[in-house]
Design a protein around this motif. Sequence first.
Motif, PDB file in Angstrom:
ATOM      1  N   UNK A   1       2.712   6.976  -7.639  1.00  0.00           N
ATOM      2  CA  UNK A   1       2.970   6.722  -9.062  1.00  0.00           C
ATOM      3  C   UNK A   1       1.999   5.654  -9.593  1.00  0.00           C
ATOM      4  N   UNK A   2       1.841   4.560  -8.851  1.00  0.00           N
ATOM      5  CA  UNK A   2       0.936   3.485  -9.275  1.00  0.00           C
ATOM      6  C   UNK A   2      -0.504   3.993  -9.346  1.00  0.00           C
ATOM      7  N   UNK A   3      -0.924   4.734  -8.310  1.00  0.00           N
ATOM      8  CA  UNK A   3      -2.296   5.259  -8.294  1.00  0.00           C
ATOM      9  C   UNK A   3      -2.551   6.202  -9.463  1.00  0.00           C
ATOM     10  N   UNK A   4      -1.541   7.014  -9.802  1.00  0.00           N
ATOM     11  CA  UNK A   4      -1.714   8.029 -10.841  1.00  0.00           C
ATOM     12  C   UNK A   4      -1.596   7.448 -12.240  1.00  0.00           C
ATOM     13  N   UNK A   5      -0.554   6.657 -12.477  1.00  0.00           N
ATOM     14  CA  UNK A   5      -0.272   6.172 -13.831  1.00  0.00           C
ATOM     15  C   UNK A   5      -1.107   4.959 -14.232  1.00  0.00           C
ATOM     16  N   UNK A   6      -1.437   4.130 -13.270  1.00  0.00           N
ATOM     17  CA  UNK A   6      -2.210   2.928 -13.595  1.00  0.00           C
ATOM     18  C   UNK A   6      -3.664   3.030 -13.150  1.00  0.00           C
ATOM     19  N   UNK A   7      -3.984   4.062 -12.359  1.00  0.00           N
ATOM     20  CA  UNK A   7      -5.332   4.232 -11.815  1.00  0.00           C
ATOM     21  C   UNK A   7      -5.757   2.984 -11.031  1.00  0.00           C
ATOM     22  N   UNK A   8      -4.831   2.445 -10.253  1.00  0.00           N
ATOM     23  CA  UNK A   8      -5.066   1.233  -9.467  1.00  0.00           C
ATOM     24  C   UNK A   8      -4.416   1.373  -8.103  1.00  0.00           C
ATOM     25  N   UNK A   9      -4.874   0.533  -7.180  1.00  0.00           N
ATOM     26  CA  UNK A   9      -4.149   0.391  -5.930  1.00  0.00           C
ATOM     27  C   UNK A   9      -2.965  -0.549  -6.174  1.00  0.00           C
ATOM     28  N   UNK A  10      -2.072  -0.611  -5.216  1.00  0.00           N
ATOM     29  CA  UNK A  10      -0.927  -1.512  -5.326  1.00  0.00           C
ATOM     30  C   UNK A  10      -1.377  -2.955  -5.500  1.00  0.00           C
ATOM     31  N   UNK A  11      -2.381  -3.392  -4.722  1.00  0.00           N
ATOM     32  CA  UNK A  11      -2.869  -4.768  -4.818  1.00  0.00           C
ATOM     33  C   UNK A  11      -3.433  -5.048  -6.209  1.00  0.00           C
TER      34      UNK A  11
ATOM     35  N   UNK B   1      -4.628  -0.922   3.200  1.00  0.00           N
ATOM     36  CA  UNK B   1      -4.192  -2.299   2.988  1.00  0.00           C
ATOM     37  C   UNK B   1      -3.958  -2.580   1.502  1.00  0.00           C
ATOM     38  N   UNK B   2      -4.883  -2.115   0.662  1.00  0.00           N
ATOM     39  CA  UNK B   2      -4.750  -2.348  -0.776  1.00  0.00           C
ATOM     40  C   UNK B   2      -3.562  -1.619  -1.367  1.00  0.00           C
ATOM     41  N   UNK B   3      -3.155  -0.511  -0.759  1.00  0.00           N
ATOM     42  CA  UNK B   3      -1.991   0.226  -1.237  1.00  0.00           C
ATOM     43  C   UNK B   3      -0.694  -0.282  -0.626  1.00  0.00           C
ATOM     44  N   UNK B   4      -0.797  -1.293   0.234  1.00  0.00           N
ATOM     45  CA  UNK B   4       0.409  -1.808   0.886  1.00  0.00           C
ATOM     46  C   UNK B   4       0.671  -3.277   0.567  1.00  0.00           C
ATOM     47  N   UNK B   5      -0.382  -4.096   0.593  1.00  0.00           N
ATOM     48  CA  UNK B   5      -0.222  -5.554   0.547  1.00  0.00           C
ATOM     49  C   UNK B   5      -0.734  -6.083  -0.782  1.00  0.00           C
ATOM     50  N   UNK B   6      -0.004  -7.040  -1.361  1.00  0.00           N
ATOM     51  CA  UNK B   6      -0.389  -7.553  -2.683  1.00  0.00           C
ATOM     52  C   UNK B   6      -1.547  -8.542  -2.616  1.00  0.00           C
ATOM     53  N   UNK B   7      -1.700  -9.213  -1.479  1.00  0.00           N
ATOM     54  CA  UNK B   7      -2.800 -10.150  -1.330  1.00  0.00           C
ATOM     55  C   UNK B   7      -3.991  -9.452  -0.678  1.00  0.00           C
ATOM     56  N   UNK B   8      -5.081 -10.191  -0.563  1.00  0.00           N
ATOM     57  CA  UNK B   8      -6.323  -9.580  -0.091  1.00  0.00           C
ATOM     58  C   UNK B   8      -6.324  -9.468   1.428  1.00  0.00           C
ATOM     59  N   UNK B   9      -5.538  -8.523   1.947  1.00  0.00           N
ATOM     60  CA  UNK B   9      -5.515  -8.305   3.389  1.00  0.00           C
ATOM     61  C   UNK B   9      -6.847  -7.842   3.929  1.00  0.00           C
ATOM     62  N   UNK B  10      -7.625  -7.175   3.071  1.00  0.00           N
ATOM     63  CA  UNK B  10      -8.931  -6.670   3.505  1.00  0.00           C
ATOM     64  C   UNK B  10      -9.895  -7.799   3.846  1.00  0.00           C
ATOM     65  N   UNK B  11      -9.612  -9.019   3.348  1.00  0.00           N
ATOM     66  CA  UNK B  11     -10.505 -10.151   3.632  1.00  0.00           C
ATOM     67  C   UNK B  11     -10.578 -10.433   5.129  1.00  0.00           C
TER      68      UNK B  11
END
Length: 386
Positions: A321-331, A165-175
């Motif tokens: 790319x986001x996970x590698x270069x920014x060390x973050x999930x998409x969200x 979910x965090x790698x797909x959706x910008x809002x807190x879908x995990x909530x």
Amino acid sequence: METTIYHYALCVSLTLMLFFSYRFFFGRLPDSELYRPYRQSRRLMGVALLELSANYMVHFFITPRAVCPTIAILMNLCTYWLSVWLFGSAMMLLLDREWVSRRRFVRHIVGWVAYCLITLVLWFLLPSRVSLTALPIVLAIVFMAYAVRVARKVFLTFRRTIRRLDDYYSDDGAAYIRWMSVFTYWAVFFGAGQGVFTFVPDRYVFVWIISAIPFYTYLYESYSNYLLLYEKATDILDKSNDADAADEEQQTAQNPSQSVADNVNCELNARPQLVMSHDQEVALERGIKEWIDKEGYTVGGLNIADVARATTTNRTYLSAYINTHYQMTFREWVNMLRLDYAKRLMRDNPELPVAEVARQAGYLSLSYFTKTFKDAEGVTPGKWCR
């Protein structure tokens, strides 16, 4: 044993469990096929509560603890073994609709029957001194190992779902599904812990019975509240799964050998290591920069498929790319961009209401914007402005 308190505790817990099981079975639910896993999950919970209610009835009407505490302990362990499987299966159905197969269900039921038969045989074959002392301890250890194994499966599936979910959706879908994690932690403490709690001295056993009341109340309330969010949560999960499937098909067509390697990594619960050429990486960097310059991240309800289309790339490559270069999930990455934008807005327009800042930054919820801002800055947006 304080028989009066013990029976009052059993009576209250039993009444609630029978009520909750009735509601799980016969509560009004949408007839749509979309809700089929939710209905099945509720029925499994209803069966689990009925099974535990039957156990409570035996304790209430026969009081085996007063006759032979060891028999009561063994009966509890056999009951909890099945309830652990039912609770775990109900949770898994909400996270993975295909997980509860006929083969897996039969395997676990056979395991429960075997556990009960072994308990019965050992009780009659072992010397009474061993049966009364060592046998309950050994069987409790086996039960707790099984309970932890089931809980671990639920936890791992939950974590993978959150990551997806965090790698797909910008809002807190995990909530939408975070209550499952809270319930599972509680279930591990209350369920696996029963292997220990069932040995408490007779005079304190009513405390163990009463402890079930908040546990089952939270379970029922969580299921009832999730019904209101189920369609939205399922929509997000389905879109994420569809995007994964589409990307996998595209990768297979472009590079079959890479796709095979990715499938192996997924089976090992590892994140696929995607290799981009230098030209692909340069083009992706340029596309992302242009998208950021256009403030595309301020669009509400954004998902990674939208950004992939805007940057003319593959969703899986963009995620990697986001996970590698920014060390973050998409969200996390989108929230970082949105928070920077929100702070610029508040600096340049101090009179702007916080709700309007949140809306312009792309947040669908003011509470989520406030929570995210406070997590990042240590203060609320209003205090930060002041």
